[in-house]
Design a protein around this motif. Structure first.
Motif, PDB file in Angstrom:
ATOM      1  N   VAL A 120      38.413 -81.769 -41.965  1.00 57.96           N
ATOM      2  CA  VAL A 120      38.649 -80.363 -41.611  1.00 57.96           C
ATOM      3  C   VAL A 120      38.959 -80.246 -40.118  1.00 57.96           C
ATOM      4  N   MET A 121      38.173 -80.912 -39.285  1.00 56.38           N
ATOM      5  CA  MET A 121      38.404 -80.878 -37.844  1.00 56.38           C
ATOM      6  C   MET A 121      39.765 -81.439 -37.478  1.00 56.38           C
ATOM      7  N   ASP A 122      40.130 -82.558 -38.089  1.00 56.50           N
ATOM      8  CA  ASP A 122      41.421 -83.182 -37.804  1.00 56.50           C
ATOM      9  C   ASP A 122      42.571 -82.246 -38.168  1.00 56.50           C
ATOM     10  N   ALA A 123      42.440 -81.568 -39.297  1.00 61.14           N
ATOM     11  CA  ALA A 123      43.498 -80.653 -39.745  1.00 61.14           C
ATOM     12  C   ALA A 123      43.636 -79.475 -38.777  1.00 61.14           C
ATOM     13  N   ILE A 124      42.510 -78.971 -38.296  1.00 64.06           N
ATOM     14  CA  ILE A 124      42.556 -77.839 -37.350  1.00 64.06           C
ATOM     15  C   ILE A 124      43.183 -78.280 -36.036  1.00 64.06           C
ATOM     16  N   ALA A 125      42.799 -79.446 -35.540  1.00 63.94           N
ATOM     17  CA  ALA A 125      43.369 -79.948 -34.288  1.00 63.94           C
ATOM     18  C   ALA A 125      44.875 -80.136 -34.414  1.00 63.94           C
ATOM     19  N   ALA A 126      45.327 -80.671 -35.544  1.00 70.28           N
ATOM     20  CA  ALA A 126      46.764 -80.854 -35.770  1.00 70.28           C
ATOM     21  C   ALA A 126      47.480 -79.511 -35.811  1.00 70.28           C
ATOM     22  N   GLU A 127      46.853 -78.520 -36.429  1.00 69.40           N
ATOM     23  CA  GLU A 127      47.463 -77.190 -36.509  1.00 69.40           C
ATOM     24  C   GLU A 127      47.551 -76.548 -35.122  1.00 69.40           C
ATOM     25  N   ILE A 128      46.513 -76.699 -34.322  1.00 71.13           N
ATOM     26  CA  ILE A 128      46.529 -76.166 -32.958  1.00 71.13           C
ATOM     27  C   ILE A 128      47.669 -76.792 -32.170  1.00 71.13           C
ATOM     28  N   GLU A 129      47.780 -78.111 -32.245  1.00 68.76           N
ATOM     29  CA  GLU A 129      48.805 -78.824 -31.500  1.00 68.76           C
ATOM     30  C   GLU A 129      50.211 -78.408 -31.942  1.00 68.76           C
ATOM     31  N   GLU A 130      50.437 -78.385 -33.242  1.00 66.94           N
ATOM     32  CA  GLU A 130      51.762 -78.056 -33.766  1.00 66.94           C
ATOM     33  C   GLU A 130      52.137 -76.607 -33.482  1.00 66.94           C
ATOM     34  N   THR A 131      51.193 -75.689 -33.680  1.00 65.50           N
ATOM     35  CA  THR A 131      51.458 -74.270 -33.471  1.00 65.50           C
ATOM     36  C   THR A 131      51.744 -73.964 -32.010  1.00 65.50           C
ATOM     37  N   ARG A 147      52.777 -76.056 -29.640  1.00 64.05           N
ATOM     38  CA  ARG A 147      54.032 -76.687 -29.204  1.00 64.05           C
ATOM     39  C   ARG A 147      55.239 -75.918 -29.724  1.00 64.05           C
ATOM     40  N   ALA A 148      55.180 -75.492 -30.971  1.00 68.52           N
ATOM     41  CA  ALA A 148      56.300 -74.745 -31.552  1.00 68.52           C
ATOM     42  C   ALA A 148      56.510 -73.427 -30.813  1.00 68.52           C
ATOM     43  N   ALA A 149      55.417 -72.755 -30.450  1.00 70.43           N
ATOM     44  CA  ALA A 149      55.531 -71.488 -29.727  1.00 70.43           C
ATOM     45  C   ALA A 149      56.150 -71.702 -28.357  1.00 70.43           C
ATOM     46  N   ALA A 150      55.758 -72.762 -27.674  1.00 66.94           N
ATOM     47  CA  ALA A 150      56.319 -73.056 -26.354  1.00 66.94           C
ATOM     48  C   ALA A 150      57.810 -73.352 -26.445  1.00 66.94           C
ATOM     49  N   GLU A 151      58.195 -74.131 -27.438  1.00 68.95           N
ATOM     50  CA  GLU A 151      59.601 -74.490 -27.590  1.00 68.95           C
ATOM     51  C   GLU A 151      60.460 -73.280 -27.924  1.00 68.95           C
ATOM     52  N   ALA A 152      59.877 -72.326 -28.647  1.00 70.70           N
ATOM     53  CA  ALA A 152      60.634 -71.130 -29.028  1.00 70.70           C
ATOM     54  C   ALA A 152      60.717 -70.107 -27.901  1.00 70.70           C
ATOM     55  N   ALA A 153      59.946 -70.310 -26.826  1.00 73.41           N
ATOM     56  CA  ALA A 153      59.849 -69.313 -25.759  1.00 73.41           C
ATOM     57  C   ALA A 153      60.945 -69.430 -24.708  1.00 73.41           C
ATOM     58  N   GLY A 154      61.746 -70.475 -24.774  1.00 76.96           N
ATOM     59  CA  GLY A 154      62.817 -70.634 -23.788  1.00 76.96           C
ATOM     60  C   GLY A 154      62.486 -71.673 -22.737  1.00 76.96           C
ATOM     61  N   GLU A 155      63.089 -71.530 -21.553  1.00 79.44           N
ATOM     62  CA  GLU A 155      62.987 -72.564 -20.528  1.00 79.44           C
ATOM     63  C   GLU A 155      62.012 -72.229 -19.401  1.00 79.44           C
ATOM     64  N   ASP A 156      61.671 -70.955 -19.234  1.00 81.94           N
ATOM     65  CA  ASP A 156      60.792 -70.575 -18.133  1.00 81.94           C
ATOM     66  C   ASP A 156      59.385 -71.138 -18.346  1.00 81.94           C
ATOM     67  N   PRO A 157      58.887 -71.962 -17.398  1.00 82.75           N
ATOM     68  CA  PRO A 157      57.581 -72.618 -17.578  1.00 82.75           C
ATOM     69  C   PRO A 157      56.428 -71.646 -17.816  1.00 82.75           C
ATOM     70  N   ALA A 158      56.373 -70.563 -17.035  1.00 83.33           N
ATOM     71  CA  ALA A 158      55.266 -69.622 -17.186  1.00 83.33           C
ATOM     72  C   ALA A 158      55.296 -68.934 -18.546  1.00 83.33           C
ATOM     73  N   VAL A 159      56.486 -68.604 -19.015  1.00 84.38           N
ATOM     74  CA  VAL A 159      56.629 -67.966 -20.323  1.00 84.38           C
ATOM     75  C   VAL A 159      56.226 -68.935 -21.420  1.00 84.38           C
ATOM     76  N   ARG A 160      56.617 -70.182 -21.269  1.00 79.09           N
ATOM     77  CA  ARG A 160      56.274 -71.202 -22.276  1.00 79.09           C
ATOM     78  C   ARG A 160      54.765 -71.424 -22.343  1.00 79.09           C
ATOM     79  N   VAL A 161      54.123 -71.483 -21.187  1.00 76.50           N
ATOM     80  CA  VAL A 161      52.673 -71.686 -21.145  1.00 76.50           C
ATOM     81  C   VAL A 161      51.961 -70.522 -21.820  1.00 76.50           C
ATOM     82  N   ARG A 162      52.354 -69.314 -21.494  1.00 77.88           N
ATOM     83  CA  ARG A 162      51.708 -68.139 -22.095  1.00 77.88           C
ATOM     84  C   ARG A 162      51.946 -68.087 -23.609  1.00 77.88           C
ATOM     85  N   ALA A 163      53.139 -68.463 -24.034  1.00 74.31           N
ATOM     86  CA  ALA A 163      53.435 -68.471 -25.470  1.00 74.31           C
ATOM     87  C   ALA A 163      52.558 -69.484 -26.192  1.00 74.31           C
ATOM     88  N   SER A 164      52.350 -70.630 -25.567  1.00 72.17           N
ATOM     89  CA  SER A 164      51.525 -71.676 -26.168  1.00 72.17           C
ATOM     90  C   SER A 164      50.070 -71.235 -26.289  1.00 72.17           C
TER      91      SER A 164
END
Length: 203
Positions: A69-80, A82-99
């Motif tokens: 269960v813990m492993d699955a949650i950690a994987a979901e946190i990581e994937e979610t 990262r995907a949010a950061a990648e979808a946020a564009g190129e601005d570092p601050a925007v990417r960090v906040r999205a993540s």
């Protein structure tokens, strides 16, 4: 016509095992996160509607299913995140906040995940060790992503790893206080503070 070997009602034996494993993982999350229920294999099986025979088909014991269960949650946190950061564009601050926002939204959508992975796991020695390993993995990934996103002017790789541990360890304590009610803060306040902290570490 003979039924194909290993197929029952159109579902293969392997798929049935996978389905039962998924049910057990969902049940373990429910039982573990409920302070009114003692977390036992019997309780997990009852919640899943499966016998102990099927439990041992996928897991060696209670700690094994809780670790999964813990492993699955950690994987979901990581994937979610990262995907949010990648979808946020190129601005570092925007990417960090999205993540960070994606991480907090995950906890808001299902608070059980944060509770078992960050809070409840501390009470079980073997899982406490796994919690530490997962937090260090997330810290390493944070360091790698931050170096990629913000660059590394004058910083060593080791300094980046230290920064990742500071950020993830601090987030774990922050979320623990938020989940147990000792910290009264809005999601927006946590996202903003955590984002500033991460950007501050690596700038």
């Amino acid at each position: 016509m003979a039924v194909q070997q290993g197929i029952y009602r159109g579902v293969s034996a392997a798929d049935r095992v996978a389905q039962r494993r998924t049910r057990l993982l969902a049940a373990a999350l429910t039982v573990w996160a409920d302070p009114r229920t003692r977390t036992t294999m019997t309780a997990v099986c009852a919640e899943a509607g499966l016998s102990e025979r099927y439990f041992y088909e996928s897991f060696t014991g209670l700690e094994a299913v809780l670790e999964a269960v813990m492993d699955a949650i950690a994987a979901e946190i990581e994937e979610t995140s990262r995907a949010a950061a990648e979808a946020a564009g190129e601005d570092p601050a925007v990417r960090v906040r999205a993540s960070v926002r994606a991480f907090m939204d995950l906890l808001l959508d299902d608070p059980r995940k944060g509770r078992v992975a960050i809070v409840e796991s501390v009470a079980i020695p073997k899982l406490r060790q796994r919690r530490t390993e997962l937090l260090r993995h997330l810290a390493h990934e944070s360091a790698v992503e931050s170096r990629k996103l913000l660059g590394s002017p004058g910083r060593s790789t080791n300094e980046d790893e230290i920064g990742g541990m500071l950020f993830v360890g601090g987030m774990a304590e922050l979320v623990t206080a938020w989940l147990d009610g000792t910290l009264e803060a809005s999601t927006d306040e946590i996202v903003e503070a955590a984002s500033r902290a991460l950007l501050g570490i690596y700038r």
